[in-house]
Design a protein around this motif. Structure first.
Motif, PDB file in Angstrom:
ATOM      1  N   MET A   1       0.852  -1.173   0.000  1.00 13.94           N
ATOM      2  CA  MET A   1       0.000   0.000   0.000  1.00 13.94           C
ATOM      3  C   MET A   1       0.899   1.238   0.000  1.00 13.94           C
ATOM      4  N   ARG A   2       0.483   2.212  -0.763  1.00 10.63           N
ATOM      5  CA  ARG A   2       1.265   3.446  -0.889  1.00 10.63           C
ATOM      6  C   ARG A   2       0.329   4.654  -0.769  1.00 10.63           C
ATOM      7  N   VAL A   3       0.780   5.674  -0.038  1.00  8.97           N
ATOM      8  CA  VAL A   3       0.018   6.908   0.138  1.00  8.97           C
ATOM      9  C   VAL A   3       0.612   7.973  -0.778  1.00  8.97           C
ATOM     10  N   ILE A   4      -0.262   8.592  -1.568  1.00 12.44           N
ATOM     11  CA  ILE A   4       0.158   9.636  -2.499  1.00 12.44           C
ATOM     12  C   ILE A   4      -0.667  10.888  -2.212  1.00 12.44           C
ATOM     13  N   VAL A  34       3.474  13.737   4.307  1.00 11.69           N
ATOM     14  CA  VAL A  34       3.373  12.288   4.479  1.00 11.69           C
ATOM     15  C   VAL A  34       4.581  11.822   5.278  1.00 11.69           C
ATOM     16  N   LEU A  35       4.322  11.212   6.417  1.00 16.11           N
ATOM     17  CA  LEU A  35       5.397  10.717   7.273  1.00 16.11           C
ATOM     18  C   LEU A  35       5.825   9.311   6.870  1.00 16.11           C
ATOM     19  N   ARG A  36       4.877   8.534   6.340  1.00 17.85           N
ATOM     20  CA  ARG A  36       5.146   7.160   5.893  1.00 17.85           C
ATOM     21  C   ARG A  36       4.465   6.945   4.545  1.00 17.85           C
ATOM     22  N   GLU A  37       5.239   6.857   3.491  1.00 16.65           N
ATOM     23  CA  GLU A  37       4.658   6.646   2.162  1.00 16.65           C
ATOM     24  C   GLU A  37       4.122   5.234   1.992  1.00 16.65           C
ATOM     25  N   GLU A  41      -0.216  -2.261   6.821  1.00 15.35           N
ATOM     26  CA  GLU A  41      -1.551  -2.646   6.358  1.00 15.35           C
ATOM     27  C   GLU A  41      -2.619  -2.376   7.414  1.00 15.35           C
ATOM     28  N   GLY A  42      -2.261  -2.449   8.683  1.00 17.46           N
ATOM     29  CA  GLY A  42      -3.205  -2.210   9.760  1.00 17.46           C
ATOM     30  C   GLY A  42      -3.765  -0.791   9.792  1.00 17.46           C
ATOM     31  N   LEU A  43      -3.152   0.119   9.065  1.00 16.54           N
ATOM     32  CA  LEU A  43      -3.605   1.511   9.022  1.00 16.54           C
ATOM     33  C   LEU A  43      -4.531   1.796   7.838  1.00 16.54           C
ATOM     34  N   SER A  56     -10.316  18.471  -0.389  1.00 15.66           N
ATOM     35  CA  SER A  56      -9.752  18.815  -1.699  1.00 15.66           C
ATOM     36  C   SER A  56      -9.357  17.585  -2.504  1.00 15.66           C
ATOM     37  N   ARG A  57      -9.611  16.406  -1.948  1.00 14.97           N
ATOM     38  CA  ARG A  57      -9.260  15.137  -2.623  1.00 14.97           C
ATOM     39  C   ARG A  57      -7.773  15.090  -2.977  1.00 14.97           C
ATOM     40  N   ALA A  58      -6.953  15.518  -2.022  1.00 20.00           N
ATOM     41  CA  ALA A  58      -5.508  15.574  -2.241  1.00 20.00           C
ATOM     42  C   ALA A  58      -4.790  14.280  -1.837  1.00 20.00           C
ATOM     43  N   ILE A  59      -5.543  13.298  -1.316  1.00 16.65           N
ATOM     44  CA  ILE A  59      -4.934  12.057  -0.826  1.00 16.65           C
ATOM     45  C   ILE A  59      -5.453  10.870  -1.619  1.00 16.65           C
ATOM     46  N   ARG A  60      -4.508   9.983  -1.985  1.00 17.57           N
ATOM     47  CA  ARG A  60      -4.883   8.754  -2.677  1.00 17.57           C
ATOM     48  C   ARG A  60      -4.147   7.593  -2.022  1.00 17.57           C
ATOM     49  N   VAL A  61      -4.841   6.481  -1.857  1.00 20.19           N
ATOM     50  CA  VAL A  61      -4.236   5.270  -1.309  1.00 20.19           C
ATOM     51  C   VAL A  61      -4.228   4.228  -2.421  1.00 20.19           C
ATOM     52  N   ASP A  62      -3.047   3.817  -2.844  1.00 23.28           N
ATOM     53  CA  ASP A  62      -2.903   2.813  -3.893  1.00 23.28           C
ATOM     54  C   ASP A  62      -2.496   1.478  -3.275  1.00 23.28           C
ATOM     55  N   GLY A  63      -2.990   0.424  -3.889  1.00 22.20           N
ATOM     56  CA  GLY A  63      -2.615  -0.917  -3.458  1.00 22.20           C
ATOM     57  C   GLY A  63      -3.475  -1.476  -2.380  1.00 22.20           C
TER      58      GLY A  63
END
Length: 63
Positions: A1-4, A34-37, A41-43, A56-63
């Motif tokens: 999982m990756r946070v963008i 972003v502190l952890r890209e 998985e627990g988060l 503003s829909r500035a956050i995306r979670v991939d994977g």
């Protein structure tokens, strides 16, 4: 999982930092940091909620 994030879209509401402080913070201007890209998985549930509540829909979670 990756946070963008798209900092240029961020409006500084701080919802992300309140919902998932392990992953998000705000800089001196109030914009998302972003502190952890690649967080644990627990988060996932908190991250998806933060992305959903971002005005503003500035956050995306991939994977």
């Amino acid at each position: 999982m990756r946070v963008i994030t798209e900092r240029d879209r961020c409006v500084g509401s701080g919802q992300c930092a309140m919902l998932s402080p392990e992953v998000f913070d705000q800089d001196d201007e109030g914009l998302v940091l972003v502190l952890r890209e690649e967080p644990a998985e627990g988060l996932r549930e908190d991250l998806l909620r933060a992305a959903d509540l971002c005005p503003s829909r500035a956050i995306r979670v991939d994977g």
